[in-house]
Design an enzyme around this catalytic site. Structure first.
Site, PDB file in Angstrom:
ATOM      1  N   GLU A  63       1.177  -1.387   0.178  1.00 56.12           N
ATOM      2  CA  GLU A  63       0.000   0.248   0.211  1.00 56.12           C
ATOM      3  C   GLU A  63       0.887   1.561   0.035  1.00 56.12           C
ATOM      4  OE1 GLU A  63      -3.682   1.977   2.307  1.00 56.12           O
ATOM      5  OE2 GLU A  63      -3.267  -0.110   2.326  1.00 56.12           O
ATOM      6  N   GLY A  83      -6.005   4.899  -0.555  1.00 57.95           N
ATOM      7  CA  GLY A  83      -6.171   3.664  -0.965  1.00 57.95           C
ATOM      8  C   GLY A  83      -7.885   3.591   0.087  1.00 57.95           C
ATOM      9  N   HIS A  90      -0.850 -13.984  -0.411  1.00 55.67           N
ATOM     10  CA  HIS A  90       0.871 -14.712   0.106  1.00 55.67           C
ATOM     11  C   HIS A  90       1.294 -15.843  -0.452  1.00 55.67           C
ATOM     12  CE1 HIS A  90       0.128 -10.836   3.057  1.00 55.67           C
ATOM     13  NE2 HIS A  90      -1.432 -11.711   2.870  1.00 55.67           N
ATOM     14  N   ARG A  92       4.507 -16.927  -1.071  1.00 55.44           N
ATOM     15  CA  ARG A  92       6.044 -18.039  -0.275  1.00 55.44           C
ATOM     16  C   ARG A  92       6.362 -17.101   1.378  1.00 55.44           C
ATOM     17  NH1 ARG A  92       9.860 -20.622  -4.162  1.00 55.44           N
ATOM     18  NH2 ARG A  92       9.036 -20.060  -5.892  1.00 55.44           N
ATOM     19  N   SER A  93       6.947 -18.043   1.822  1.00 55.29           N
ATOM     20  CA  SER A  93       6.884 -17.207   3.201  1.00 55.29           C
ATOM     21  C   SER A  93       9.138 -17.177   2.893  1.00 55.29           C
ATOM     22  CB  SER A  93       8.093 -18.338   4.579  1.00 55.29           C
ATOM     23  OG  SER A  93       8.148 -19.256   3.440  1.00 55.29           O
ATOM     24  N   HIS A 107      -4.942   0.375 -14.279  1.00 53.99           N
ATOM     25  CA  HIS A 107      -5.934   1.497 -14.830  1.00 53.99           C
ATOM     26  C   HIS A 107      -5.614   3.386 -13.958  1.00 53.99           C
ATOM     27  CE1 HIS A 107      -9.463   3.586 -15.102  1.00 53.99           C
ATOM     28  NE2 HIS A 107      -9.737   3.769 -14.649  1.00 53.99           N
TER      29      HIS A 107
END
Length: 142
Positions: A63, A83, A90, A92-93, A107
């Site tokens: 964000e 926002g 999520h 992959r760690s 856009h």
């Protein structure tokens, strides 16, 4: 349009002082005609209890980058950005190192901006994929 990359990045980094971005050590590192990129260290300060990158930290990074990117497309003297929706997958760690978030415009309307933000590790592996909607509002100068 020619970009003064150094000036834009400095402005973004200065704008982050005394905010969550500074707390998370988010640093804006690259900008282009259609993207803005920032990095964030992954360490125990932004881990969840299992010792992994906290999903909320990834969302905060996304964000932060997407909102700052929208500011590049508006008249900052007359308009501001908020926002209004963010989604995150999520994938992959990550335990340590650095993640890089790149916001690309999908856009660009007069009042709504839609961004795709990819968060990748140092090797370019996708950690998180986010979609952010921003609203462009008239600046309320009190």
């Amino acid at each position: 349009m020619t970009l003064d990359k150094a000036k834009i990045l400095q402005t973004c980094n200065d704008f982050s002082k005394n905010t969550l971005m500074e707390t998370l050590e988010i640093e804006f590192v690259d900008v282009g005609e259609d993207f803005l990129k920032a990095k964030m260290p992954v360490n125990s300060r932004i881990h969840q209890p299992m010792g992994l990158l906290h999903g909320g930290a990834s969302v905060a990074l996304a964000e932060s980058v997407g909102s700052a990117a929208s500011m590049l497309f508006v008249n900052a003297e007359k308009q501001e950005v908020r926002g209004i929706e963010i989604s995150a997958n999520h994938l992959r760690s990550k335990r340590e190192g650095t993640v890089f978030a790149t916001a690309k415009i999908i856009h660009q309307g007069r009042s709504i901006h839609l961004w795709e933000i990819k968060i990748e590790d140092e090797e370019g592996k996708l950690i998180c994929l986010c979609k952010l909607s921003n609203i462009v509002l008239p600046k309320n100068n009190h």
